[in-house]
Write an enzyme that holds these catalytic residues in place. Structure first.
Site, PDB file in Angstrom:
ATOM      1  N   ASP A  53       0.825  -1.200   0.000  1.00  0.00           N
ATOM      2  CA  ASP A  53       0.000   0.000   0.000  1.00  0.00           C
ATOM      3  C   ASP A  53       0.865   1.258   0.000  1.00  0.00           C
ATOM      4  O   ASP A  53       2.069   1.213   0.263  1.00  0.00           O
ATOM      5  CB  ASP A  53      -0.901   0.035   1.234  1.00  0.00           C
ATOM      6  CG  ASP A  53      -1.968  -1.043   1.218  1.00  0.00           C
ATOM      7  OD1 ASP A  53      -2.297  -1.532   0.128  1.00  0.00           O
ATOM      8  OD2 ASP A  53      -2.462  -1.398   2.306  1.00  0.00           O
ATOM      9  N   TYR A 107       5.767  -9.675   6.956  1.00  0.00           N
ATOM     10  CA  TYR A 107       5.728  -8.236   7.205  1.00  0.00           C
ATOM     11  C   TYR A 107       6.123  -7.960   8.652  1.00  0.00           C
ATOM     12  O   TYR A 107       5.797  -8.736   9.566  1.00  0.00           O
ATOM     13  CB  TYR A 107       4.322  -7.689   6.974  1.00  0.00           C
ATOM     14  CG  TYR A 107       3.921  -7.561   5.528  1.00  0.00           C
ATOM     15  CD1 TYR A 107       4.130  -6.375   4.832  1.00  0.00           C
ATOM     16  CD2 TYR A 107       3.318  -8.626   4.864  1.00  0.00           C
ATOM     17  CE1 TYR A 107       3.742  -6.246   3.504  1.00  0.00           C
ATOM     18  CE2 TYR A 107       2.928  -8.503   3.535  1.00  0.00           C
ATOM     19  CZ  TYR A 107       3.150  -7.314   2.869  1.00  0.00           C
ATOM     20  OH  TYR A 107       2.776  -7.198   1.555  1.00  0.00           O
TER      21      TYR A 107
END
Length: 263
Positions: A53, A107
């Site tokens: 993102d 992540y």
């Protein structure tokens, strides 16, 4: 086919994937390929490990495509902006696909939470670990069942949350972090995790908004490939991010000076 490991600072970009009229990491990579004469548009077989993102950074984003032998990470860097650095590569078979052949994605989120209770954070993450339907933590309507591996540690005022799965639904990482932070700070009871994982949808104020994007980093993507570090390219990447670290730390000190003097 050749796969490239790519690190980038996500804050200057509107995400990874190409979009009209805004700057993205993928634009930078494809522009570099065009400038080097590799392809007029996306090279043959081009694919990426994932679509981060806007504001999200990466250590090990992975892109793969049909590349000439001379296209090393250092050569690719010669046409990339400083905030995007290739640093390793691996040869791959002709059918390799950087999205579909990924074994896992990992992540790491640096969550500022000076008053967080680490034991509560671990409890929340333990409940979220394993295979669940995370439909209440993503706007996606399909692909919401994921098998999640989790870890959390304290680093000063931060909770460092690591999440690993074969893939992630949209916003899942950031909403998991927001939920864990709410539990760890006492803003929500641990039972909120069980409610989030229940089949009933969460609407309105009961829902979990995503945590901010900029503390999130794509830290690893697993493949059955042997990546070789390009020493020149890796040195360039380390220099860029060392300078960025100093710049950001200086900015934090300036903000702290202003904050202190306004009290």
């Amino acid at each position: 086919m050749r796969a490239f490991r790519v690190a980038y600072d996500g804050r200057p970009f509107h995400g990874f994937q190409r979009q009209p009229d805004v700057s993205t990491v993928e634009d930078a990579l494809l522009d570099a390929c065009r400038a080097l004469g590799v392809a007029d548009d996306a090279p043959e077989g081009y694919a990426a490990a994932g679509r981060t993102d806007a504001g999200v950074s990466a250590v090990a984003q992975t892109v793969a495509f049909a590349a000439p032998d001379w296209l090393t990470p250092a050569a690719l860097n010669s046409e990339l902006p400083a905030s995007v650095r290739a640093w390793a590569s691996a040869d791959a078979g002709p059918e390799f696909h950087a999205t579909h052949d990924a074994l896992f994605r990992e992540y790491t989120y640096h969550c500022y939470a000076p008053r967080a209770n680490l034991a509560l954070a671990k409890d929340a993450l333990d409940r979220l670990s394993g295979e669940h339907d995370f439909h209440n933590l993503t706007p996606d309507e399909e692909g919401t069942v994921r098998d999640l591996r989790t870890d959390v540690l304290r680093d000063g005022d931060y909770l460092v949350v690591t999440l690993r799965a074969g893939g992630f639904a949209r916003n899942l990482v950031r909403r998991v972090v927001a939920l864990v932070r709410a539990v760890a700070t006492g803003e929500a009871p641990v039972a909120k995790v069980d409610r989030v994982l229940s089949p009933e949808p969460l609407d309105g104020p009961e829902g979990v908004a995503p945590a901010p994007a900029h503390p999130l980093v794509l830290t690893d993507v697993g493949y059955d490939l042997d990546f070789a570090v390009d020493d020149e390219a890796a040195a360039s990447a380390r220099e860029v991010f060392a300078d960025l670290r100093v710049e950001r730390e200086a900015g934090a000190r300036v903000a702290g000076e202003i904050d202190d003097r306004l009290r």
